[in-house]
Design a protein around this motif. Structure first.
Motif, PDB file in Angstrom:
ATOM      1  N   VAL A  47       0.844  -1.198   0.000  1.00 25.67           N
ATOM      2  CA  VAL A  47       0.000   0.000   0.000  1.00 25.67           C
ATOM      3  C   VAL A  47       0.878   1.246   0.000  1.00 25.67           C
ATOM      4  O   VAL A  47       0.636   2.188  -0.755  1.00 25.67           O
ATOM      5  CB  VAL A  47      -0.962   0.000   1.205  1.00 25.67           C
ATOM      6  N   HIS A  48       1.925   1.237   0.799  1.00 23.78           N
ATOM      7  CA  HIS A  48       2.821   2.391   0.864  1.00 23.78           C
ATOM      8  C   HIS A  48       3.566   2.581  -0.461  1.00 23.78           C
ATOM      9  O   HIS A  48       3.773   3.709  -0.897  1.00 23.78           O
ATOM     10  CB  HIS A  48       3.807   2.241   2.019  1.00 23.78           C
ATOM     11  N   LEU A  51       1.077   4.070  -2.966  1.00 21.93           N
ATOM     12  CA  LEU A  51       0.795   5.460  -2.621  1.00 21.93           C
ATOM     13  C   LEU A  51       1.967   6.355  -3.008  1.00 21.93           C
ATOM     14  O   LEU A  51       1.765   7.455  -3.531  1.00 21.93           O
ATOM     15  CB  LEU A  51       0.490   5.598  -1.125  1.00 21.93           C
ATOM     16  N   GLN A  55       1.735   9.458  -5.600  1.00 28.72           N
ATOM     17  CA  GLN A  55       2.160  10.813  -5.243  1.00 28.72           C
ATOM     18  C   GLN A  55       3.201  11.340  -6.218  1.00 28.72           C
ATOM     19  O   GLN A  55       3.129  12.499  -6.644  1.00 28.72           O
ATOM     20  CB  GLN A  55       2.732  10.832  -3.831  1.00 28.72           C
ATOM     21  N   THR A 100      -4.074   3.093  -8.657  1.00 28.36           N
ATOM     22  CA  THR A 100      -3.616   3.018  -7.270  1.00 28.36           C
ATOM     23  C   THR A 100      -4.727   2.505  -6.363  1.00 28.36           C
ATOM     24  O   THR A 100      -4.499   1.641  -5.502  1.00 28.36           O
ATOM     25  CB  THR A 100      -3.128   4.399  -6.791  1.00 28.36           C
ATOM     26  N   VAL A 104      -4.730  -0.892  -4.081  1.00 21.95           N
ATOM     27  CA  VAL A 104      -5.003  -0.875  -2.641  1.00 21.95           C
ATOM     28  C   VAL A 104      -6.141  -1.840  -2.316  1.00 21.95           C
ATOM     29  O   VAL A 104      -6.062  -2.613  -1.345  1.00 21.95           O
ATOM     30  CB  VAL A 104      -5.318   0.555  -2.153  1.00 21.95           C
ATOM     31  N   TYR A 143      -6.253   2.009   7.663  1.00 23.82           N
ATOM     32  CA  TYR A 143      -5.670   3.189   7.030  1.00 23.82           C
ATOM     33  C   TYR A 143      -5.858   3.167   5.519  1.00 23.82           C
ATOM     34  O   TYR A 143      -5.875   4.208   4.876  1.00 23.82           O
ATOM     35  CB  TYR A 143      -4.193   3.349   7.401  1.00 23.82           C
ATOM     36  N   GLU A 144      -6.050   1.992   4.936  1.00 21.99           N
ATOM     37  CA  GLU A 144      -6.302   1.904   3.489  1.00 21.99           C
ATOM     38  C   GLU A 144      -7.582   2.643   3.105  1.00 21.99           C
ATOM     39  O   GLU A 144      -7.663   3.227   2.025  1.00 21.99           O
ATOM     40  CB  GLU A 144      -6.396   0.441   3.035  1.00 21.99           C
ATOM     41  N   TYR A 146      -8.716   5.375   4.405  1.00 20.91           N
ATOM     42  CA  TYR A 146      -8.427   6.802   4.347  1.00 20.91           C
ATOM     43  C   TYR A 146      -7.466   7.137   3.205  1.00 20.91           C
ATOM     44  O   TYR A 146      -7.523   8.239   2.661  1.00 20.91           O
ATOM     45  CB  TYR A 146      -7.926   7.287   5.709  1.00 20.91           C
ATOM     46  N   THR A 147      -6.651   6.182   2.837  1.00 17.60           N
ATOM     47  CA  THR A 147      -5.799   6.370   1.660  1.00 17.60           C
ATOM     48  C   THR A 147      -6.669   6.495   0.416  1.00 17.60           C
ATOM     49  O   THR A 147      -6.474   7.402  -0.398  1.00 17.60           O
ATOM     50  CB  THR A 147      -4.817   5.183   1.510  1.00 17.60           C
TER      51      THR A 147
END
Length: 171
Positions: A47-48, A51, A55, A100, A104, A143-144, A146-147
């Motif tokens: 996931v990171h 992301l 970005q 993306t 996720v 947290y995914e 909110y991502t």
């Protein structure tokens, strides 16, 4: 001393030699448990990574859009060509965002599946209910979630801002 038949031993922990066979983890179970935990960690790291890719690409494409907006006349582009190019850049950013989000979601589905497999293995080898099963109702704590909401929010804001403020100023 007679061992307690309901007692289980942790992965990698040696059971006493006189322990009944059902209280010992097999080598396969230990390796499978390690693999599941490794995969859970790997899905969290992915996931990171995605992301970070989003970005980087979104920032680069947005910078190209700003450069195009401020310098389209110096580049010899017509207003119509500049508007079309900006819409194309926004579409590319939206496609990167969609990809993306898809990655996720696939990661979340994989994580959920591995967690269920972990629960089944620990139910069998440790005790029933040793690990709580994952639940989709806990989506608000991941947290995914909110991502994904952040990515969707930035795309919506991009399109609203560009269509109401940027594109009309190109003449």
């Amino acid at each position: 001393m007679t061992p307690n038949r309901s007692q289980k031993y942790r992965p990698g922990e040696a059971a006493p030699a006189d322990a009944p066979p059902e209280t010992q983890w097999s080598e396969f179970e230990v390796e499978r448990y390690k693999f599941i935990l490794q995969q859970l960690h790997f899905t969290n790291e992915n996931v990171h990574r995605f992301l970070a890719i989003y970005q980087t690409l979104a920032t680069s494409l947005a910078a190209a859009g700003v450069a195009l907006f401020t310098g389209y006349q110096k580049l010899g582009l017509t207003a119509e060509d500049a508007r079309s190019a900006l819409v194309a850049i926004m579409t590319l950013i939206s496609m990167v965002a969609a990809y993306t989000i898809l990655q996720v979601l696939v990661g979340v589905a994989s994580w959920f599946d591995y967690r269920l497999e972990e629960c089944e293995l620990t139910d069998k080898t440790v005790r029933q209910g040793f690990r709580a099963r994952p639940n989709w109702r806990n989506l608000y704590r991941w947290y995914e979630t909110y991502t994904i909401l952040f990515i969707l929010g930035t795309i919506v804001a991009l399109w609203i801002f560009a269509t109401t403020e940027i594109l009309p100023r190109i003449d």
